[in-house]
Write a protein that holds these residues in place. Structure first.
Motif, PDB file in Angstrom:
ATOM      1  N   PRO A   1       3.474   8.679   1.823  1.00 20.18           N
ATOM      2  CA  PRO A   1       3.376   8.666   0.280  1.00 20.18           C
ATOM      3  C   PRO A   1       3.584   7.122  -0.205  1.00 20.18           C
ATOM      4  O   PRO A   1       3.333   6.711  -1.296  1.00 20.18           O
ATOM      5  CB  PRO A   1       4.609   9.204   0.037  1.00 20.18           C
ATOM      6  N   ASN A   2       3.896   6.148   1.021  1.00 21.07           N
ATOM      7  CA  ASN A   2       3.896   4.638   0.573  1.00 21.07           C
ATOM      8  C   ASN A   2       2.665   3.852   0.975  1.00 21.07           C
ATOM      9  O   ASN A   2       2.794   2.860   1.091  1.00 21.07           O
ATOM     10  CB  ASN A   2       5.182   4.183   0.981  1.00 21.07           C
ATOM     11  N   ASP A   3       1.685   4.668   1.389  1.00 22.63           N
ATOM     12  CA  ASP A   3       0.519   3.672   1.580  1.00 22.63           C
ATOM     13  C   ASP A   3      -0.585   3.754   0.760  1.00 22.63           C
ATOM     14  O   ASP A   3      -1.229   4.740   0.266  1.00 22.63           O
ATOM     15  CB  ASP A   3      -0.155   4.624   3.140  1.00 22.63           C
ATOM     16  N   TYR A   4      -0.589   2.726   0.137  1.00 18.93           N
ATOM     17  CA  TYR A   4      -1.302   2.272  -0.977  1.00 18.93           C
ATOM     18  C   TYR A   4      -2.758   2.574  -1.036  1.00 18.93           C
ATOM     19  O   TYR A   4      -3.546   3.125  -1.843  1.00 18.93           O
ATOM     20  CB  TYR A   4      -1.077   1.096  -1.676  1.00 18.93           C
ATOM     21  N   GLN A   5      -3.385   2.207   0.080  1.00 19.73           N
ATOM     22  CA  GLN A   5      -4.719   2.359   0.488  1.00 19.73           C
ATOM     23  C   GLN A   5      -5.133   3.652   0.333  1.00 19.73           C
ATOM     24  O   GLN A   5      -6.256   3.955  -0.179  1.00 19.73           O
ATOM     25  CB  GLN A   5      -4.985   1.660   1.818  1.00 19.73           C
ATOM     26  N   LEU A   6      -4.449   4.724   0.740  1.00 19.29           N
ATOM     27  CA  LEU A   6      -4.737   6.112   0.593  1.00 19.29           C
ATOM     28  C   LEU A   6      -4.762   6.617  -0.913  1.00 19.29           C
ATOM     29  O   LEU A   6      -5.857   7.379  -1.482  1.00 19.29           O
ATOM     30  CB  LEU A   6      -3.717   6.953   1.340  1.00 19.29           C
TER      31      LEU A   6
ATOM     32  N   TYR B   1      -8.468   7.960  -2.417  1.00 22.77           N
ATOM     33  CA  TYR B   1      -8.417   9.163  -3.321  1.00 22.77           C
ATOM     34  C   TYR B   1      -9.359   8.879  -4.644  1.00 22.77           C
ATOM     35  O   TYR B   1     -10.051   9.626  -5.066  1.00 22.77           O
ATOM     36  CB  TYR B   1      -7.146   9.448  -3.619  1.00 22.77           C
ATOM     37  N   ALA B   2      -8.670   7.642  -5.321  1.00 22.02           N
ATOM     38  CA  ALA B   2      -9.450   7.610  -6.578  1.00 22.02           C
ATOM     39  C   ALA B   2     -10.992   7.098  -6.346  1.00 22.02           C
ATOM     40  O   ALA B   2     -11.897   7.476  -7.040  1.00 22.02           O
ATOM     41  CB  ALA B   2      -8.903   6.494  -7.135  1.00 22.02           C
TER      42      ALA B   2
ATOM     43  N   THR C   1       7.336   5.587  -9.527  1.00 22.39           N
ATOM     44  CA  THR C   1       8.363   4.573  -8.649  1.00 22.39           C
ATOM     45  C   THR C   1       7.678   3.703  -7.860  1.00 22.39           C
ATOM     46  O   THR C   1       8.069   2.931  -7.245  1.00 22.39           O
ATOM     47  CB  THR C   1       9.734   5.230  -8.168  1.00 22.39           C
ATOM     48  N   PHE C   2       6.410   4.332  -7.346  1.00 21.27           N
ATOM     49  CA  PHE C   2       5.703   3.294  -6.586  1.00 21.27           C
ATOM     50  C   PHE C   2       5.025   2.478  -7.026  1.00 21.27           C
ATOM     51  O   PHE C   2       3.776   2.641  -7.718  1.00 21.27           O
ATOM     52  CB  PHE C   2       4.638   4.312  -5.679  1.00 21.27           C
ATOM     53  N   VAL C   3       5.434   0.978  -7.040  1.00 19.30           N
ATOM     54  CA  VAL C   3       5.037   0.128  -7.767  1.00 19.30           C
ATOM     55  C   VAL C   3       3.663  -0.200  -7.591  1.00 19.30           C
ATOM     56  O   VAL C   3       2.863  -0.638  -8.471  1.00 19.30           O
ATOM     57  CB  VAL C   3       6.038  -1.207  -7.554  1.00 19.30           C
ATOM     58  N   PRO C   4       2.797  -0.352  -6.281  1.00 22.18           N
ATOM     59  CA  PRO C   4       1.388  -0.670  -6.318  1.00 22.18           C
ATOM     60  C   PRO C   4       0.539   0.382  -6.836  1.00 22.18           C
ATOM     61  O   PRO C   4      -0.606  -0.328  -7.333  1.00 22.18           O
ATOM     62  CB  PRO C   4       1.225  -0.449  -4.801  1.00 22.18           C
ATOM     63  N   LEU C   5       0.910   1.514  -7.394  1.00 20.99           N
ATOM     64  CA  LEU C   5       0.038   1.982  -8.263  1.00 20.99           C
ATOM     65  C   LEU C   5      -0.271   1.443  -9.575  1.00 20.99           C
ATOM     66  O   LEU C   5      -1.210   1.856 -10.274  1.00 20.99           O
ATOM     67  CB  LEU C   5       0.607   3.580  -8.478  1.00 20.99           C
ATOM     68  N   GLN C   6       0.552   0.530 -10.038  1.00 19.79           N
ATOM     69  CA  GLN C   6       0.415  -0.176 -11.285  1.00 19.79           C
ATOM     70  C   GLN C   6      -0.877  -1.023 -11.278  1.00 19.79           C
ATOM     71  O   GLN C   6      -1.654  -1.105 -12.109  1.00 19.79           O
ATOM     72  CB  GLN C   6       1.483  -1.331 -11.502  1.00 19.79           C
ATOM     73  N   ALA C   7      -1.347  -1.276  -9.985  1.00 20.26           N
ATOM     74  CA  ALA C   7      -2.494  -1.988  -9.647  1.00 20.26           C
ATOM     75  C   ALA C   7      -3.907  -1.336  -9.775  1.00 20.26           C
ATOM     76  O   ALA C   7      -4.798  -1.815  -9.713  1.00 20.26           O
ATOM     77  CB  ALA C   7      -2.490  -3.181  -8.706  1.00 20.26           C
TER      78      ALA C   7
ATOM     79  N   ILE D   1      -7.481  13.198   2.276  1.00 24.87           N
ATOM     80  CA  ILE D   1      -6.851  12.215   1.895  1.00 24.87           C
ATOM     81  C   ILE D   1      -5.544  12.829   1.070  1.00 24.87           C
ATOM     82  O   ILE D   1      -4.396  11.874   1.040  1.00 24.87           O
ATOM     83  CB  ILE D   1      -7.692  11.209   0.720  1.00 24.87           C
ATOM     84  N   LYS D   2      -5.670  13.621   0.177  1.00 25.50           N
ATOM     85  CA  LYS D   2      -4.561  13.999  -0.414  1.00 25.50           C
ATOM     86  C   LYS D   2      -3.447  14.385   0.646  1.00 25.50           C
ATOM     87  O   LYS D   2      -1.920  14.226   0.483  1.00 25.50           O
ATOM     88  CB  LYS D   2      -4.834  15.500  -1.242  1.00 25.50           C
TER      89      LYS D   2
END
Length: 921
Positions: free
Chosen positions: A667-672, A676-677, A702-708, A659-660
């Motif tokens: 780098p912009n695929d939030y599901q990955l 990983y988590a 800068t990748f906004v979805p990671l806020q969630a 997954i890494k």
């Protein structure tokens, strides 16, 4: 006599005289003669004899170095040039050969260290400076190259090579005027120089005087045969003007004299490619490949040849090498993009094309290709901008106009698409595809009057052709005149049985009329003759699957695969259907049948893994997916499936690495990031997963979805209250639509609907353009039966997105509830035209029932019921059938609607109607 002659020879040997030796002077003279006539192989033999006979002869070694360099052996040439220098041969003659042999091997840096002016001989120092200039130029040090050549010109103004090298440098810097000035000096110093006259011809060609250039080259070849540089340039110019036979003759003449000449061999590969002999071109390019770093065009030609041979991965690799080596050539980026399109990887086409735009080197074709790449990756706004730019640069290009129209449709702007296609129709009034696109775009506005007007324009431009009559039938279907449409399509088919669009549309009309036997017969007749014909294959196989006839659907696809065994898409469809219908082993056998000797490609490996998973062969599936990911690292679905299997096995470390790597590729695929988590969550628990989420966010702020991500992990752990706190904390730091909708969703799930709606209302008040929020609020109001408020939000959406089918459909449904039947029918009709589906067909059909138009309603509700198991649709269809006198069919459907365990508000009405129709029966 023979015995006497033998005796004489014996006597000569006995006297110790032996045979008479050939002196070096004889070898040298023979070599010079051979060189003059261009026979370098003979010259090389003679010169080798001269060197062997007199190893200290510097002239023989110098001439041998020249010949070996011309024959493409720079290593041997360098050795002989150094030997000539060591034997005191004229340094002015030796230095150019030594320098050129070193440069041919890519030893520019070594040349600069070893080849320097001595101050003893101005002419020799000038030659050394010319070679140093060439070395600096090959290293990209243009200023140093210019300085060296200027010194050479000062030391020896009569040195034509210095002026000629300076002219080439000026040309490389795109300074044609300076190149012409320097060339004039070179010609003054040596009017008969083949290389100078060849460069003059090159400048004429640059000035678009190709006939003049070819004439000058012909004179040069006649004056100074064999004039190899002139022959090669003329061959290239002849290729550029499409005179391939003449070019081939020149190239063959060079190769006859110099079989190893790289430029001539490369040109031969070009001519082979042009003649369609790509296998031969490929073999030749394989021989030349080690030279490609110094001959970047080789990568370009190799990419084109590999593309023609269907070796697309190798073609893409070669094209990428060329783009890296020649970033200023737009053709490289375009070729790479074309290959990536063929590989179904439009995302990889974007960077090179976007760079051309950023560098100001994009033409209409570049913008068109970039627009198509953006459109294929769902970036429709960017696609629209690029297509518009392409249309500006090429206003008469019909293809660009139609591409722009297609993007406008994707953006939900069918009116703009109609405008573009109307313009395209004026440019190409007789092109059927343009007229068809215009009509379909007008239909996508949801305005039947506009579609009717568009069809009239097409008919006026193209006449009453089968294409135009086919569009007429489509308009009749859109108006729900199924009988009229059926008659229209039947008329076209009778007149032109081979016109496939009409036959397909006839089948669709038959389905809308409820004549399933005719529908299946029409499609079956097509497939009997052409088993792989689309869309007939898809339409009939889907119908068979929907009606529980899976074996028949499999049979259709097997026949199609047999008819088109090389169509990989058919192979994959058949394999997928076999797996879905419980025949995974047959799918596995299919893979082995397709790749009996070699390893399967990525597509077949994907099918193989799916079959192995279907058979519960998990170790085999892991191995197959591992091979697939190694072959195609960007196969994201396969990567995630493999990670899931590794986790199931307990191999968390390998899953994490997998997954890494995926994150580095996407780098912009939030599901990955979630995946990983979640690996940490499954291995070590929530606390570790939360720490991982924090680390990921810190690494990519800068990748906004990671806020969630923290909140999403709490939800996965079934801790909605903690999830809410996490979302709210993140939103307090950096408010976003993403977090706002997450907060509202959790509040709604926990029964706090009023709070959820207030959160969304507050956001919408600050961001009125966020149509997504207005749509969500309308849905929540519909669920609460607050129809007037829901109507307000839907109107807000439609004010900015007037062709959004979901909003149109929902507003029509509300207006029906509120008794606004005229408004409801217009809205529902538009929604159905924009997006025909069971939902839109049901809405429009039920409104027509309410408006006492059951005959038209039956057509729509039949479609809706065929594509859905929703009991509400079954009830609506039953009501329409009953109103048209088809009581028995209505009763069958009512039994289905009443027996359903799904809760719906109209179920009591269905029970009542069923009782009424069956009472006394």
């Amino acid at each position: 006599m023979r015995y006497r002659l033998l005796g004489s020879l014996v006597v000569l040997g006995a006297l110790g005289l032996g045979t008479v030796p050939a002196f070096p002077a004889n070898y040298l003279q023979s070599a010079r003669t051979a060189m003059q006539r261009g026979d370098l192989k003979t010259a090389e033999i003679e010169l080798r004899n001269a060197v062997r006979t007199d190893p200290r002869n510097g002239e023989a070694r110098y001439l041998l170095a020249r010949v070996q360099l011309a024959l493409g052996n720079p290593v041997a040439a360098e050795q002989q040039a150094k030997a000539a220098e060591a034997r005191g041969y004229d340094p002015r003659a030796v230095i150019p050969v030594l320098g050129q042999s070193m440069l041919s091997q890519g030893h520019a840096a070594e040349l600069l260290k070893t080849l320097k002016p001595t101050g003893k001989n101005k002419a020799a120092d000038a030659e050394a400076l010319v070679m140093r200039g060439a070395a600096h130029a090959s290293l990209g040090q243009e200023d140093k190259a210019a300085a060296s050549l200027a010194k050479a010109e000062q030391l020896d103004p009569a040195n034509a090579d210095a002026w000629l090298a300076d002219a080439r440098l000026a040309l490389a810097r795109r300074n044609v005027k300076e190149a012409q000035d320097k060339l004039a000096h070179a010609l003054a110093a040596n009017p008969h120089s083949v290389r100078a006259r060849t460069l003059k011809a090159q400048l004429l060609a640059i000035d678009k005087d190709v006939p003049g250039a070819i004439k000058l080259l012909g004179e040069t070849i006649a004056d100074r045969p064999p004039a190899i540089p002139a022959l090669l340039l003329r061959a290239n110019l002849l290729v550029a003007t499409g005179k391939f036979d003449a070019a081939r003759a020149d190239d063959d003449a060079v190769l006859k004299l110099l079989p190893g000449n790289v430029e001539a061999l490369f040109l031969k590969a070009v001519l082979l490619h042009q003649a369609g002999k790509n296998q031969d071109a490929d073999a030749l390019l394989d021989r030349l490949q080690p030279l490609f770093p110094r001959l970047p065009k080789g990568f370009f030609l190799q990419a084109a040849v590999k593309e023609n041979l269907g070796q697309l991965e190798q073609a893409a690799a070669a094209a990428r090498h060329y783009v890296a080596a020649a970033p200023d050539d737009p053709n490289g980026a375009k070729l790479l993009a074309e290959i990536e399109f063929k590989l179904n990887r439009p995302d990889r086409a974007i960077p090179a094309l976007a760079k051309l735009v950023a560098d100001g080197k994009a033409d209409a074709q570049t913008y068109d290709m970039l627009g198509r790449a953006y459109a294929a990756t769902g970036q429709t706004a960017e696609a629209s901008k690029d297509f518009q730019q392409a249309a500006t640069l090429a206003p008469t290009n019909v293809g660009v106009r139609t591409q722009l129209a297609s993007t406008m449709l994707q953006l939900g702007r069918p009116d703009a698409a109609v405008t573009d296609l109307e313009h395209a129709l004026t440019l190409a009034p007789k092109q059927p595809q343009v007229g068809e696109a215009l009509f379909l775009a007008a239909l996508r506005t949801g305005d039947l009057d506009k579609a009717t007007a568009a069809l009239a324009k097409v008919r006026a431009a193209q006449g009453d052709t089968p294409v135009v009559r086919n569009l007429t039938g489509l308009l009749q279907l859109a108006k729900l005149d199924v009988a009229g449409a059926t008659a229209t399509f039947e008329g076209i088919v009778k007149q032109d049985p081979a016109f496939m669009p009409a036959r397909i549309n006839l089948a669709r009309a038959q389905a809308m009329a409820g004549d399933k036997a005719a529908f299946e017969a029409t499609l079956g007749d097509i497939l009997k003759k052409t088993p792989a014909s689309e869309p007939a294959l898809t339409l009939l196989s889907n119908d068979l699957l929907a009606t529980g006839r899976a074996p028949a659907a499999v049979g259709l696809l097997e026949a199609a695969h047999k008819a088109a065994p090389k169509d990989i898409r058919l192979t994959l469809r058949l394999g997928d259907l076999l797996i879905r219908t419980g025949s995974a082993q047959k799918a596995l056998d299919l893979v082995k049948q397709e790749a009996p000797t070699g390893a399967p490609g990525p597509a077949l490996l994907g099918l193989q893994a799916a079959a192995e998973l279907g058979l519960k062969q998990l170790p085999a599936a892991r191995d197959t997916l591992t091979k697939l990911v190694a072959l195609e690292p960007r196969a994201l679905v396969a990567r995630r499936e493999l990670a899931a299997l590794l986790i199931q096995k307990g191999d968390y470390a390998s899953a994490r690495d997998l997954i890494k790597t995926g994150i580095s590729l996407f780098p912009n695929d939030y599901q990955l990031y979630v995946d990983y988590a979640m690996i940490d969550f499954k291995q070590s628990g929530l606390a570790t997963a939360l720490s991982t989420a924090d680390a990921l966010h810190t690494q990519n702020m800068t990748f906004v979805p990671l806020q969630a991500l923290r909140g999403d992990l709490y939800l996965a752990a079934k801790k909605p209250e903690d999830a809410l706190k996490a979302y709210e904390a993140a939103n307090a730091k950096e408010p976003s639509l993403l977090l706002t909708t997450r907060i509202a969703a959790v509040l709604q799930q926990t029964g706090k609907v009023d709070q959820a709606m207030q959160v969304l209302k507050d956001w919408l008040a600050k961001h009125p353009d966020e149509l997504q929020v207005a749509s969500v609020l309308s849905g929540m109001d519909i669920a609460r039966k607050n129809y007037p408020e829901a109507r307000v939000y839907l109107k807000q959406v439609l004010a900015k997105a007037p062709h959004d089918p979901a909003s149109l459909n929902n507003l029509a449904w509300i207006d029906q509830k509120l008794g606004k039947l005229d408004e409801a029918r217009a809205l529902a009709g538009q929604a159905y035209l924009l997006a025909p589906s069971p939902q839109t067909a049901d809405t429009l059909g039920w409104i027509l029932v309410s408006a006492n138009q059951p005959a038209q309603a039956v057509v729509l509700l039949r479609q809706a019921h065929a594509g859905s198991t929703d009991p509400r649709i079954a009830y609506h269809y039953a009501v329409a059938l009953n109103a048209t006198g088809e009581k028995a069919e209505a009763v069958k459907l009512l039994h289905v609607a009443v027996a359903s365990k799904v809760k719906y508000s109209e179920k009591p009405d269905a029970v009542t109607l069923l009782d009424k129709l069956t009472k006394g029966s």
